[in-house]
Design a protein around this motif. Structure first.
Motif, PDB file in Angstrom:
ATOM      1  N   SER A  99       0.841  -1.211   0.000  1.00  0.00           N
ATOM      2  CA  SER A  99       0.000   0.000   0.000  1.00  0.00           C
ATOM      3  C   SER A  99       0.867   1.248   0.000  1.00  0.00           C
ATOM      4  CB  SER A  99      -0.905   0.035   1.228  1.00  0.00           C
ATOM      5  OG  SER A  99      -1.580  -1.165   1.340  1.00  0.00           O
ATOM      6  N   TYR A 114       2.092   1.726  -3.414  1.00  0.00           N
ATOM      7  CA  TYR A 114       1.062   2.307  -4.288  1.00  0.00           C
ATOM      8  C   TYR A 114       0.892   3.788  -4.005  1.00  0.00           C
ATOM      9  CZ  TYR A 114      -0.734  -1.809  -6.688  1.00  0.00           C
ATOM     10  OH  TYR A 114      -0.876  -2.877  -7.521  1.00  0.00           O
ATOM     11  N   GLU A 118       3.729   5.675  -5.468  1.00  0.00           N
ATOM     12  CA  GLU A 118       3.653   5.734  -6.925  1.00  0.00           C
ATOM     13  C   GLU A 118       2.498   6.634  -7.370  1.00  0.00           C
ATOM     14  OE1 GLU A 118       3.921   1.883  -8.772  1.00  0.00           O
ATOM     15  OE2 GLU A 118       5.751   1.395  -7.663  1.00  0.00           O
ATOM     16  N   ASN A 140       8.787   3.271 -10.355  1.00  0.00           N
ATOM     17  CA  ASN A 140       7.412   2.773 -10.194  1.00  0.00           C
ATOM     18  C   ASN A 140       7.339   1.316 -10.628  1.00  0.00           C
ATOM     19  OD1 ASN A 140       6.729   5.288  -9.333  1.00  0.00           O
ATOM     20  ND2 ASN A 140       4.942   5.487 -10.648  1.00  0.00           N
ATOM     21  N   THR A 184       2.727   0.081 -10.620  1.00  0.00           N
ATOM     22  CA  THR A 184       1.717   0.666 -11.516  1.00  0.00           C
ATOM     23  C   THR A 184       2.386   1.065 -12.826  1.00  0.00           C
ATOM     24  OG1 THR A 184       2.191   2.796 -10.513  1.00  0.00           O
ATOM     25  CG2 THR A 184       0.310   1.604  -9.633  1.00  0.00           C
TER      26      THR A 184
END
Lengths: 408, 217
Positions: free
Chosen positions: B25, B28, B31, B95, B98
């Motif tokens: 998380s 994420y 990113e 990254n 994603t």
């Protein structure tokens, strides 16, 4: 598309985290009983077997260490096996006269030497001591106490490095402490998978009924432990019982030793693979065998990824340097340095932190030493250099397995 | 007696899943933050671009005496878009979870192409003497040779840009982006392999030396 390698990394991170948390949880919840104060209510008769092949430098000290133990002398028998040594080992053994039983035979390997000694041993318990290892005075007395537990067939000790000073010895001293600590934690899962040669004990009648040590295995100590577990018997370790052993002080010796361990482990795994997930074999079927087999396959994947990345980066660096020289531009530029952290950076920091906890706890439990500031450079070398050597050792071992060269 | 502490397997699993999910998380979140930053920057660039283009149109059509100023503004935009490209590359490298940055990269490439066309117009209308250096690279090279050549060419072009300043307009373009306008440009300059550098219509492929480029300028 998220790269395939990202999933591979995340899987390895997940596995690494799981094993780290499992170990640390075991430590945390058992921290007060890691050094159980078990006292034997009855001292059984004990035969210590010392197989020796070309050990003229150390055999006398090993025998003396056993002779000086606080184990009642009337209950202790020492059998020294000269396994066809070509040096002065036999002469050194003979100096002890009738203090030891001498078994002089042609060279046939360690496992066979132990089997021959087993036939003449009188003790109820058999202790195996390597001819370059030195049990502490109270080690054997502590260990026999565990045989009073139901179904315990083998007991091992905390194997520590005898001499320190050289970097390689110091690194192994760190490593041996981690191994001993880990082994104790595995005891709480009934998962001790090796009773190492420097000092381990077995119930004689049981190992005789199992047919003695496996003469075909490179690591008869691992194999015997798996055999004990496969008969639903238990293995224990006493961290109070210390045995100091001569660790390799040259990288070549160290390498050979580790490759031998890997090959023996592999042989054992293949021999017992059928027990995987067999609930009737207790934790042997549900933990030890699956753990070893999955670790083996994970190492294969890990090795593949490790060497793929290593070779790719080396080739890339070589090509970049070559083209940079051709083009007359810089070999390195700071502009290309990427300081934006990725998700892997979080996990890498976390895993390094867990690795440091490993070091702190293991050294604390085994040596009762808080790691001091001056120790950290060596801890750093252990974490970031010494451990990096393992994939190369594994690769060499796999090569030996692939070409079918499992003899030593 | 030692009890087998099987509960530790579950406890460790729960702890691992929690920590792992927390880490992912965080990844994420990090990113997404970068993507947000990139999108903001792209929006700013679009505004800057509209401004530069409007200025250019104004100078070209209404007040040609301000050509120099138009060229300067265009260069400023060029520098900004070039620097932004480098940041974008680094973000993309970092990254891992994603790939939305890819879309932003395509938007960015289109912006560069518009900048190229505007610069070409300005050059003609204002009779400017700067030259164009178009660099066609592969966005995700699988061939190590191509990859390493691209790293070196990026350095060479960086050196060239520093040396020549406003004498050149450098436009790096990901040739493997499936954009119609890029395909047109590749056809125009006959770009078949990566990396390729086109200097005023002359194409150099493979490992390009600084002196080769200097000779063409």
């Amino acid at each position: 598309m998220v790269e395939f390698l990202t999933f591979v990394y995340l899987f390895f991170i997940l596995t690494g985290l799981y094993l780290s948390f499992l170990t640390l949880l075991l430590h945390y919840e058992n921290r007060n009983k890691l050094k159980e104060d078990k006292v034997a209510t009855r001292i059984p008769s004990l035969s210590i077997l010392i197989p020796a092949y070309n050990e003229e430098d150390s055999i006398a000290d090993t025998i003396n260490a056993v002779l000086e133990s606080d184990y009642p002398k009337d209950k202790l028998e020492i059998i020294v096996i000269n396994d066809g040594s070509k040096d002065n080992t036999l002469r050194e053994i003979k100096k002890f006269g009738n203090k030891v039983v001498l078994l002089d035979k042609k060279n046939s390997g360690k496992a066979d030497s132990l089997n021959q000694a087993l036939k003449i041993a009188k003790g109820e318990i058999i202790g195996v001591v390597d001819a370059d290892s030195y049990p502490a005075k109270d080690a054997m007395k502590h260990m026999v106490a565990y045989f009073e537990e139901e179904d315990v067939a083998a007991v091992t000790s905390a194997i520590l490095v005898k001499s320190r000073g050289k970097l390689l010895e110091n690194l192994q001293a760190i490593e041996y402490a981690i191994i001993a600590w880990n082994r104790k934690l595995l005891q709480y899962l009934e998962g001790i998978y090796v009773t190492p040669g420097p000092l381990s004990m077995y119930k004689k009648d049981l190992i005789l009924s199992y047919g003695g040590f496996d003469t075909k295995n490179l690591t008869e100590d691992i194999e015997m432990t798996w055999r004990v577990l496969s008969h639903n018997k238990k293995v224990r370790i006493d961290l109070r019982a210390k045995c100091y052993t001569t660790a390799p002080n040259k990288i070549r010796q160290w390498w050979r030793q580790r490759v031998r361990w890997n090959l023996g482990g592999f042989q054992t795994m293949v021999k017992y693979k059928r027990l995987i997930f067999n609930p009737r074999k207790g934790m042997m079927g549900l933990f030890v065998v699956p753990f070893f087999i999955s670790t083996f396959f994970l190492s294969l994947i890990g090795l593949g990824v490790f060497f793929y990345i290593l070779i790719k980066n080396l080739v890339n660096s070589y090509l970049i340097s070559k083209y940079a020289v051709d083009a007359g531009t810089e070999l390195l530029t700071f502009d290309e340095l990427n300081l934006n952290p990725s998700v892997f950076a979080f996990f890498a920091i976390l895993l390094i932190f867990l690795g440091i906890l490993y070091l702190i706890y293991s050294q604390d439990v085994i040596y009762k030493n808080k790691i001091k500031l001056k120790d950290w450079p060596q801890m750093g070398i252990y974490l970031f250099i010494y451990l990096i050597l393992y994939p190369f050792v594994t690769l060499h071992s796999l090569y030996r397995i692939a070409i079918g060269k499992k003899v030593w | 007696m030692v009890e087998v502490q099987k509960d530790k397997f579950w406890k460790a699993l729960v702890l691992t899943v929690m920590v792992f999910l927390l880490g992912v998380s965080l990844g994420y979140y990090l990113e997404a933050g970068r993507l947000d930053k990139v999108q903001k920057e792209i929006n700013e660039l679009v505004v800057n671009w509209d401004d530069a283009r409007t200025q250019a149109a104004y100078y070209e059509n209404i007040a040609p005496e301000y050509c120099d100023q138009a060229i300067q503004e265009n260069f400023k935009f060029g520098d900004r878009i070039y620097e932004y490209g480098r940041t974008l590359e680094k973000y993309e490298d970092s990254n891992k979870l994603t790939d939305e940055l890819k879309i932003e990269k395509q938007k960015y490439t289109l912006l560069k192409l518009q900048f190229f066309i505007n610069s070409k117009n300005l050059k003609e209308k204002c009779n400017a003497d700067y030259k164009f250096v178009l660099y066609f690279y592969e966005d995700e090279p699988t061939n190590l040779e191509v990859k390493s050549q691209q790293v070196v060419i990026a350095r060479v072009l960086g050196d060239l840009k520093q040396e020549k300043g406003s004498e050149i307009i450098l436009i790096p373009l990901a040739g493997d982006f499936d954009l119609g306008v890029i395909n047109m440009l590749k056809d125009t300059y006959n770009v078949k392999d990566y990396p390729s550098v086109v200097v005023d219509g002359v194409i150099l492929t493979g490992n390009v030396k600084l002196e080769d480029l200097e000779a063409l300028l």
